[in-house]
Structure formats: structure tokens, C-alpha cells
Design an enzyme around this catalytic site. Structure first.
Site, PDB file in Angstrom:
ATOM      1  N   TYR A  15       0.810  -1.223   0.000  1.00  0.00           N
ATOM      2  CA  TYR A  15       0.000   0.000   0.000  1.00  0.00           C
ATOM      3  C   TYR A  15       0.845   1.276   0.000  1.00  0.00           C
ATOM      4  CZ  TYR A  15      -3.652  -3.277   1.337  1.00  0.00           C
ATOM      5  OH  TYR A  15      -4.534  -4.332   1.368  1.00  0.00           O
ATOM      6  N   HIS A  20      -4.507   6.090  -1.857  1.00  0.00           N
ATOM      7  CA  HIS A  20      -5.246   5.958  -0.594  1.00  0.00           C
ATOM      8  C   HIS A  20      -4.348   6.230   0.618  1.00  0.00           C
ATOM      9  CE1 HIS A  20      -9.232   5.076   0.707  1.00  0.00           C
ATOM     10  NE2 HIS A  20      -9.042   3.854   1.153  1.00  0.00           N
ATOM     11  N   ASN A  66     -10.266   1.039   7.291  1.00  0.00           N
ATOM     12  CA  ASN A  66     -11.669   0.924   7.682  1.00  0.00           C
ATOM     13  C   ASN A  66     -11.894   0.905   9.194  1.00  0.00           C
ATOM     14  OD1 ASN A  66     -11.936   0.743   4.952  1.00  0.00           O
ATOM     15  ND2 ASN A  66     -12.757  -1.324   4.927  1.00  0.00           N
ATOM     16  N   ASP A  91      -7.266  11.204   1.555  1.00  0.00           N
ATOM     17  CA  ASP A  91      -7.406  11.286   0.096  1.00  0.00           C
ATOM     18  C   ASP A  91      -8.862  11.579  -0.246  1.00  0.00           C
ATOM     19  OD1 ASP A  91      -8.501   8.195  -0.924  1.00  0.00           O
ATOM     20  OD2 ASP A  91      -7.732   8.419   1.101  1.00  0.00           O
ATOM     21  N   ASN A 112     -14.327   5.201   3.892  1.00  0.00           N
ATOM     22  CA  ASN A 112     -14.448   4.276   5.027  1.00  0.00           C
ATOM     23  C   ASN A 112     -13.607   4.686   6.232  1.00  0.00           C
ATOM     24  OD1 ASN A 112     -16.355   2.618   3.810  1.00  0.00           O
ATOM     25  ND2 ASN A 112     -14.785   1.434   2.756  1.00  0.00           N
TER      26      ASN A 112
END
Length: 186
Positions: A15, A20, A66, A91, A112
Site C-alpha cells: 500500500y 489511498h 476501515n 485522500d 471508510n
């Protein structure tokens, strides 16, 4: 005066530096510029830095996007920081790439990470720095888009935009939200 600065993102090398995770990237640069470093502590990577007499507690939740609210709530309670002194770096698909927008409150707009913070921290009354990542994806491809790295042209612009985001944070904690929005919201 103390603040909780929350960079949103997902942990793990897969990631790193994706759209994100721009909140993580901004938090990293803020801490680096102020001479701090992160430690992996309860629910987050945590750093404590100072800027012009203000104490900045910076976290990057390790709970995954989340469940970010768990970490934010924990640090708000532990450090006794009121929700109006929490700044979330996030973001935003609804803004063109690189557009920065400071908002003092608002809905999660389907994000989320923000939904989790609303649920765990008592509502929408926290400031957020929305970093535009654009919405240049075909129908049904949103997850692939936000979890992908910025494209080559965007990557060239990122260092200056991240520096501008750091300057916005420094402005917020010194001159306050109203003047900061006047200076930085485009």
C-alpha cells in the site's frame, strides 16, 4: 496547545505511496521536517513533534483504513485532545489531483476511514485536510484506482504538494482554521 494529526492509510509495503495512503505520506513528511520519527505503539505509528510552541501528536493508524476510528479515539482519550484539535489527512476522489481543501467538519462522503472516525469519535466535527486524488477510473474500478500508485506525471508534482500540505498543517496550528482556509483552500 496540542493537536492530534492523523494520516490515513493502510499498513504494508503493497500500500506504500498509493493514492489511498497520501495521508501517511503527508504525516511522514511533517514529522521528518520537524525532526521527529515514528515508533510503532498501540494501534498506530506514533510521533511527537513541536512547531512554534505547539505539541503535535502524529499518528498513522495500524488498524487499516476501515478501522481508523479505533486508533483516533484511543489517542484522543489518552492524550486528552478535543475533537476540534484533531486533523485528519485524507485522500479525496471528489477533488482534482493535488487540490487541497481544509474543512472543519463534514460527512465521510463514503470514505471508510472517515466513517470509522465518525462512528468511534462522536460525529463529524473534526477538521480534515482533503487531498485531491481525482476520479480518473472506469466504472467498478475505484478500489484498484485508490490502491494504485500515482501516475508518473502526478509523482513529479507530489513532493511540492506534500510540502504545501505540511505548510497548511503548520498554518492551522499557529494561525487557526479560518485564516488557513483563506490562504490554502483553492
Amino acid at each position: 496547545m496540542k493537536y492530534l494529526i492523523v494520516g490515513l492509510g493502510n499498513i504494508g509495503p503493497e500500500y506504500a505511496h498509493t493514492r489511498h495512503n497520501i495521508g501517511f505520506d503527508i504525516a511522514d513528511e511533517l514529522v521528518k521536517q520537524l525532526g521527529g520519527s515514528f515508533s510503532n505503539v498501540r494501534l498506530a505509528y506514533y510521533a511527537e513533534v513541536s512547531y512554534k510552541g505547539r505539541k503535535l501528536h502524529v499518528i498513522k493508524p495500524t488498524t487499516f483504513m476501515n478501522l481508523s476510528g479505533r486508533a483516533v479515539n484511543y489517542y484522543m482519550q489518552e492524550l486528552k485532545i478535543p475533537i476540534e484539535n484533531v486533523l485528519v489527512l485524507v485522500d479525496d476522489l471528489a477533488l482534482p489531483f493535488g487540490k487541497l481543501r481544509l474543512k472543519l467538519k463534514g460527512s465521510s462522503a463514503g470514505h471508510n476511514g472517515l466513517k470509522s472516525i465518525e462512528e468511534m469519535c462522536g460525529g463529524q466535527g473534526y477538521p480534515r485536510l482533503r487531498f485531491g486524488i481525482d476520479d480518473n477510473f472506469s466504472k467498478g474500478r475505484q478500489i484498484d484506482y485508490v490502491l494504485a500508485p500515482f501516475d508518473k506525471e502526478e509523482q513529479l508534482e507530489l513532493p511540492a504538494l506534500i510540502d504545501k500540505s505540511v505548510a497548511l498543517i503548520q498554518s492551522l496550528v499557529t494561525i487557526g482554521p479560518q485564516q488557513t482556509m483563506t490562504l490554502f483552500n483553492q
